[in-house]
Design a protein around this motif. Structure first.
Motif, PDB file in Angstrom:
ATOM      1  N   ARG A   1       0.828  -1.188   0.000  1.00  0.00           N
ATOM      2  CA  ARG A   1       0.000   0.000   0.000  1.00  0.00           C
ATOM      3  C   ARG A   1       0.872   1.251   0.000  1.00  0.00           C
ATOM      4  O   ARG A   1       1.972   1.271   0.581  1.00  0.00           O
ATOM      5  CB  ARG A   1      -0.936   0.004   1.196  1.00  0.00           C
ATOM      6  CG  ARG A   1      -0.234   0.074   2.537  1.00  0.00           C
ATOM      7  CD  ARG A   1      -1.175  -0.270   3.679  1.00  0.00           C
ATOM      8  NE  ARG A   1      -2.344   0.585   3.673  1.00  0.00           N
ATOM      9  CZ  ARG A   1      -3.504   0.261   4.260  1.00  0.00           C
ATOM     10  NH1 ARG A   1      -3.608  -0.883   4.920  1.00  0.00           N
ATOM     11  NH2 ARG A   1      -4.534   1.073   4.207  1.00  0.00           N
TER      12      ARG A   1
ATOM     13  N   ASP B   1      -0.713   4.390   0.613  1.00  0.00           N
ATOM     14  CA  ASP B   1      -1.468   5.456   1.291  1.00  0.00           C
ATOM     15  C   ASP B   1      -0.945   5.745   2.695  1.00  0.00           C
ATOM     16  O   ASP B   1      -1.380   6.700   3.335  1.00  0.00           O
ATOM     17  CB  ASP B   1      -2.963   5.096   1.338  1.00  0.00           C
ATOM     18  CG  ASP B   1      -3.219   3.781   2.077  1.00  0.00           C
ATOM     19  OD1 ASP B   1      -2.291   2.949   2.165  1.00  0.00           O
ATOM     20  OD2 ASP B   1      -4.348   3.586   2.562  1.00  0.00           O
ATOM     21  N   VAL B   2      -0.024   4.930   3.174  1.00  0.00           N
ATOM     22  CA  VAL B   2       0.630   5.173   4.464  1.00  0.00           C
ATOM     23  C   VAL B   2       2.137   5.101   4.203  1.00  0.00           C
ATOM     24  O   VAL B   2       2.594   4.196   3.503  1.00  0.00           O
ATOM     25  CB  VAL B   2       0.213   4.110   5.506  1.00  0.00           C
ATOM     26  CG1 VAL B   2       0.916   4.339   6.836  1.00  0.00           C
ATOM     27  CG2 VAL B   2      -1.306   4.095   5.699  1.00  0.00           C
TER      28      VAL B   2
ATOM     29  N   GLU C   1       5.886   4.675   8.819  1.00  0.00           N
ATOM     30  CA  GLU C   1       4.800   4.321   9.740  1.00  0.00           C
ATOM     31  C   GLU C   1       4.455   2.838   9.631  1.00  0.00           C
ATOM     32  O   GLU C   1       4.169   2.183  10.639  1.00  0.00           O
ATOM     33  CB  GLU C   1       3.557   5.166   9.451  1.00  0.00           C
ATOM     34  CG  GLU C   1       3.718   6.620   9.882  1.00  0.00           C
ATOM     35  CD  GLU C   1       2.516   7.484   9.512  1.00  0.00           C
ATOM     36  OE1 GLU C   1       2.662   8.710   9.499  1.00  0.00           O
ATOM     37  OE2 GLU C   1       1.431   6.921   9.229  1.00  0.00           O
ATOM     38  N   LEU C   2       4.483   2.309   8.410  1.00  0.00           N
ATOM     39  CA  LEU C   2       4.184   0.881   8.238  1.00  0.00           C
ATOM     40  C   LEU C   2       5.248   0.012   8.916  1.00  0.00           C
ATOM     41  O   LEU C   2       4.939  -1.044   9.470  1.00  0.00           O
ATOM     42  CB  LEU C   2       4.089   0.532   6.750  1.00  0.00           C
ATOM     43  CG  LEU C   2       2.852   1.050   6.003  1.00  0.00           C
ATOM     44  CD1 LEU C   2       2.919   0.651   4.525  1.00  0.00           C
ATOM     45  CD2 LEU C   2       1.558   0.539   6.628  1.00  0.00           C
TER      46      LEU C   2
ATOM     47  N   THR D   1       6.951   0.848  11.624  1.00  0.00           N
ATOM     48  CA  THR D   1       6.648   0.927  13.059  1.00  0.00           C
ATOM     49  C   THR D   1       5.506  -0.030  13.399  1.00  0.00           C
ATOM     50  O   THR D   1       5.571  -0.770  14.381  1.00  0.00           O
ATOM     51  CB  THR D   1       6.269   2.371  13.456  1.00  0.00           C
ATOM     52  OG1 THR D   1       7.359   3.236  13.129  1.00  0.00           O
ATOM     53  CG2 THR D   1       5.974   2.487  14.938  1.00  0.00           C
ATOM     54  N   TYR D   2       4.491  -0.025  12.554  1.00  0.00           N
ATOM     55  CA  TYR D   2       3.368  -0.961  12.727  1.00  0.00           C
ATOM     56  C   TYR D   2       3.859  -2.415  12.734  1.00  0.00           C
ATOM     57  O   TYR D   2       3.535  -3.188  13.644  1.00  0.00           O
ATOM     58  CB  TYR D   2       2.342  -0.737  11.609  1.00  0.00           C
ATOM     59  CG  TYR D   2       1.518  -1.962  11.287  1.00  0.00           C
ATOM     60  CD1 TYR D   2       0.482  -2.369  12.112  1.00  0.00           C
ATOM     61  CD2 TYR D   2       1.819  -2.738  10.166  1.00  0.00           C
ATOM     62  CE1 TYR D   2      -0.250  -3.509  11.824  1.00  0.00           C
ATOM     63  CE2 TYR D   2       1.097  -3.886   9.865  1.00  0.00           C
ATOM     64  CZ  TYR D   2       0.065  -4.268  10.707  1.00  0.00           C
ATOM     65  OH  TYR D   2      -0.643  -5.403  10.433  1.00  0.00           O
TER      66      TYR D   2
ATOM     67  N   HIS E   1       5.881  -3.531  15.875  1.00  0.00           N
ATOM     68  CA  HIS E   1       5.076  -3.709  17.086  1.00  0.00           C
ATOM     69  C   HIS E   1       4.160  -4.916  16.960  1.00  0.00           C
ATOM     70  O   HIS E   1       4.024  -5.696  17.898  1.00  0.00           O
ATOM     71  CB  HIS E   1       4.286  -2.436  17.398  1.00  0.00           C
ATOM     72  CG  HIS E   1       5.132  -1.367  18.003  1.00  0.00           C
ATOM     73  ND1 HIS E   1       5.203  -1.155  19.343  1.00  0.00           N
ATOM     74  CD2 HIS E   1       5.983  -0.487  17.441  1.00  0.00           C
ATOM     75  CE1 HIS E   1       6.053  -0.178  19.588  1.00  0.00           C
ATOM     76  NE2 HIS E   1       6.538   0.249  18.441  1.00  0.00           N
ATOM     77  N   ALA E   2       3.536  -5.056  15.787  1.00  0.00           N
ATOM     78  CA  ALA E   2       2.601  -6.168  15.597  1.00  0.00           C
ATOM     79  C   ALA E   2       3.312  -7.512  15.778  1.00  0.00           C
ATOM     80  O   ALA E   2       2.763  -8.448  16.360  1.00  0.00           O
ATOM     81  CB  ALA E   2       1.950  -6.077  14.216  1.00  0.00           C
TER      82      ALA E   2
ATOM     83  N   LEU F   1       0.187 -15.157  12.287  1.00  0.00           N
ATOM     84  CA  LEU F   1       0.403 -13.751  12.651  1.00  0.00           C
ATOM     85  C   LEU F   1       1.109 -13.006  11.521  1.00  0.00           C
ATOM     86  O   LEU F   1       0.706 -11.898  11.141  1.00  0.00           O
ATOM     87  CB  LEU F   1       1.238 -13.663  13.940  1.00  0.00           C
ATOM     88  CG  LEU F   1       1.766 -12.271  14.308  1.00  0.00           C
ATOM     89  CD1 LEU F   1       0.627 -11.353  14.764  1.00  0.00           C
ATOM     90  CD2 LEU F   1       2.836 -12.355  15.406  1.00  0.00           C
TER      91      LEU F   1
ATOM     92  N   MET G   1       1.162 -13.700   8.395  1.00  0.00           N
ATOM     93  CA  MET G   1       0.213 -13.564   7.277  1.00  0.00           C
ATOM     94  C   MET G   1      -0.733 -12.379   7.517  1.00  0.00           C
ATOM     95  O   MET G   1      -0.965 -11.555   6.619  1.00  0.00           O
ATOM     96  CB  MET G   1      -0.583 -14.872   7.145  1.00  0.00           C
ATOM     97  CG  MET G   1      -1.724 -14.835   6.167  1.00  0.00           C
ATOM     98  SD  MET G   1      -2.630 -16.424   6.154  1.00  0.00           S
ATOM     99  CE  MET G   1      -3.568 -16.337   7.692  1.00  0.00           C
ATOM    100  N   VAL G   2      -1.238 -12.261   8.743  1.00  0.00           N
ATOM    101  CA  VAL G   2      -2.168 -11.173   9.079  1.00  0.00           C
ATOM    102  C   VAL G   2      -1.465  -9.818   8.942  1.00  0.00           C
ATOM    103  O   VAL G   2      -2.009  -8.872   8.360  1.00  0.00           O
ATOM    104  CB  VAL G   2      -2.722 -11.369  10.518  1.00  0.00           C
ATOM    105  CG1 VAL G   2      -3.420 -10.120  11.018  1.00  0.00           C
ATOM    106  CG2 VAL G   2      -3.662 -12.572  10.563  1.00  0.00           C
ATOM    107  N   ILE G   3      -0.243  -9.726   9.462  1.00  0.00           N
ATOM    108  CA  ILE G   3       0.512  -8.468   9.391  1.00  0.00           C
ATOM    109  C   ILE G   3       0.735  -8.071   7.933  1.00  0.00           C
ATOM    110  O   ILE G   3       0.584  -6.902   7.563  1.00  0.00           O
ATOM    111  CB  ILE G   3       1.869  -8.607  10.119  1.00  0.00           C
ATOM    112  CG1 ILE G   3       1.651  -8.842  11.618  1.00  0.00           C
ATOM    113  CG2 ILE G   3       2.730  -7.363   9.914  1.00  0.00           C
ATOM    114  CD1 ILE G   3       2.926  -9.183  12.378  1.00  0.00           C
TER     115      ILE G   3
ATOM    116  N   ASP H   1      -1.027  -8.935   5.322  1.00  0.00           N
ATOM    117  CA  ASP H   1      -2.279  -8.538   4.676  1.00  0.00           C
ATOM    118  C   ASP H   1      -2.522  -7.039   4.854  1.00  0.00           C
ATOM    119  O   ASP H   1      -3.053  -6.381   3.965  1.00  0.00           O
ATOM    120  CB  ASP H   1      -3.456  -9.328   5.273  1.00  0.00           C
ATOM    121  CG  ASP H   1      -3.535 -10.744   4.695  1.00  0.00           C
ATOM    122  OD1 ASP H   1      -2.796 -11.032   3.738  1.00  0.00           O
ATOM    123  OD2 ASP H   1      -4.340 -11.546   5.203  1.00  0.00           O
ATOM    124  N   ALA H   2      -2.144  -6.533   6.019  1.00  0.00           N
ATOM    125  CA  ALA H   2      -2.393  -5.123   6.309  1.00  0.00           C
ATOM    126  C   ALA H   2      -1.537  -4.193   5.457  1.00  0.00           C
ATOM    127  O   ALA H   2      -1.954  -3.086   5.132  1.00  0.00           O
ATOM    128  CB  ALA H   2      -2.146  -4.833   7.791  1.00  0.00           C
TER     129      ALA H   2
END
Lengths: 194, 194
Positions: free
Chosen positions: B149, B151-152, B156-157, B159-160, B163-164, B180, B182-184, B186-187
């Protein structure tokens, strides 16, 4: 009327206690954990030192009591946010957003020593568990309605959300925090492939 | 041949130092941070106490040196993982996966006191920064190719992600850690709406 008198005393004690917590946290935020004394607190609250010691034995105990009040307040606030809106996705967004903003703001107050001191508190683990359960229930509800992914159990997704949202502490602005919440939600949302 | 002799001594000193680090971390993992003594370490390594003190002044210093070795090793491992595979998405998945597994395994060793002690170490912050930059660069590369993505901002991604991925410490199994990651991912992946 001894009963009314007792109630008045009780209310007065509660007010003094609240004032002690509030002033202590302000003093610590201003001067740092190690430099605040019981005398300074008593002076700020407008009571004698001897009176202060009737309420609390030391600065650390006051801070822990303040922190418990904060945590209880935050959990209550998050539960209200959860209960306000309708759809699971909107409710999860609201809860995560509120929690992210709390994390973001809390980083601005206090120093590292204060955070390290407070986070040895057992209350923190207990509150984290409650928050985890709150998120898990919302994620389970949303998985049933098809709003959230169902290929990962709600329990694991809640753990993911709770950790991801701590990034808010390091982000530079409220806008960045808002984007973080969007990114986290994208991961738990139901996708075409999911 | 004094030079060769010096080299032999240097190699011997390195070996002893490595042995001290390895045995100390094993002893601490087994008995806990507070109960391991310099005598125990010397015995385990097979050297005298006096010799051990020529290398390190106390158990804490040994543990910090061990931790620095661990961190350096992990960063090197993650850099290798990043450099192995081609596409940014595959490389980010590989790096996050490797880091998630390191976090997950590290939680199994050692107690809370050990983790708290080691994480006061400045090296941790420094390594986190390097890892953050590694992720940010991969995210920027993938945003240019359309894999991630846009758009961010990558900063910042990153940092996300960092932490995730710490959620891996609390997950019950390697499979859950895999989910986990896979979920990260996806975001941060490019979506139809993105």
């Amino acid at each position: 009327m001894p009963k009314l008198w007792n109630e008045t005393i009780e209310a007065h004690r509660r007010d003094v206690r609240e004032a002690i917590l509030t002033h202590t946290s302000a003093l610590v935020a201003e001067h740092g954990l190690r430099s605040v004394t019981m005398s300074q607190i008593a002076e700020k609250v407008g009571i004698g030192r001897a009176t202060l010691y009737k309420y609390f034995p030391d600065v650390e105990t006051i801070l822990l009591a303040w922190h418990e009040r904060q945590i209880a307040g935050h959990l209550e606030q998050l539960a209200q946010v959860r209960d306000q809106v309708g759809e699971p996705a909107a409710r999860l967004r609201a809860v995560l957003g509120a929690y992210a903003h709390i994390s973001h703001r809390s980083r601005e107050h206090g120093d590292g020593a204060l955070v390290a001191f407070l986070h040895r508190d057992e209350q923190v683990g207990h509150a984290q568990q409650q928050l985890h359960d709150m998120l898990r229930d919302l994620l389970a509800e949303g998985a049933r309605t098809g709003a959230f992914r169902a290929d990962v159990v709600p329990d694991e997704l809640a753990t993911y959300c709770l950790h991801a949202v701590t990034a808010a502490r390091e982000l530079p602005s409220e806008d960045a925090v808002h984007r973080l919440v969007m990114v986290i939600l994208d991961a738990v949302s139901h996708t075409a492939e999911g």
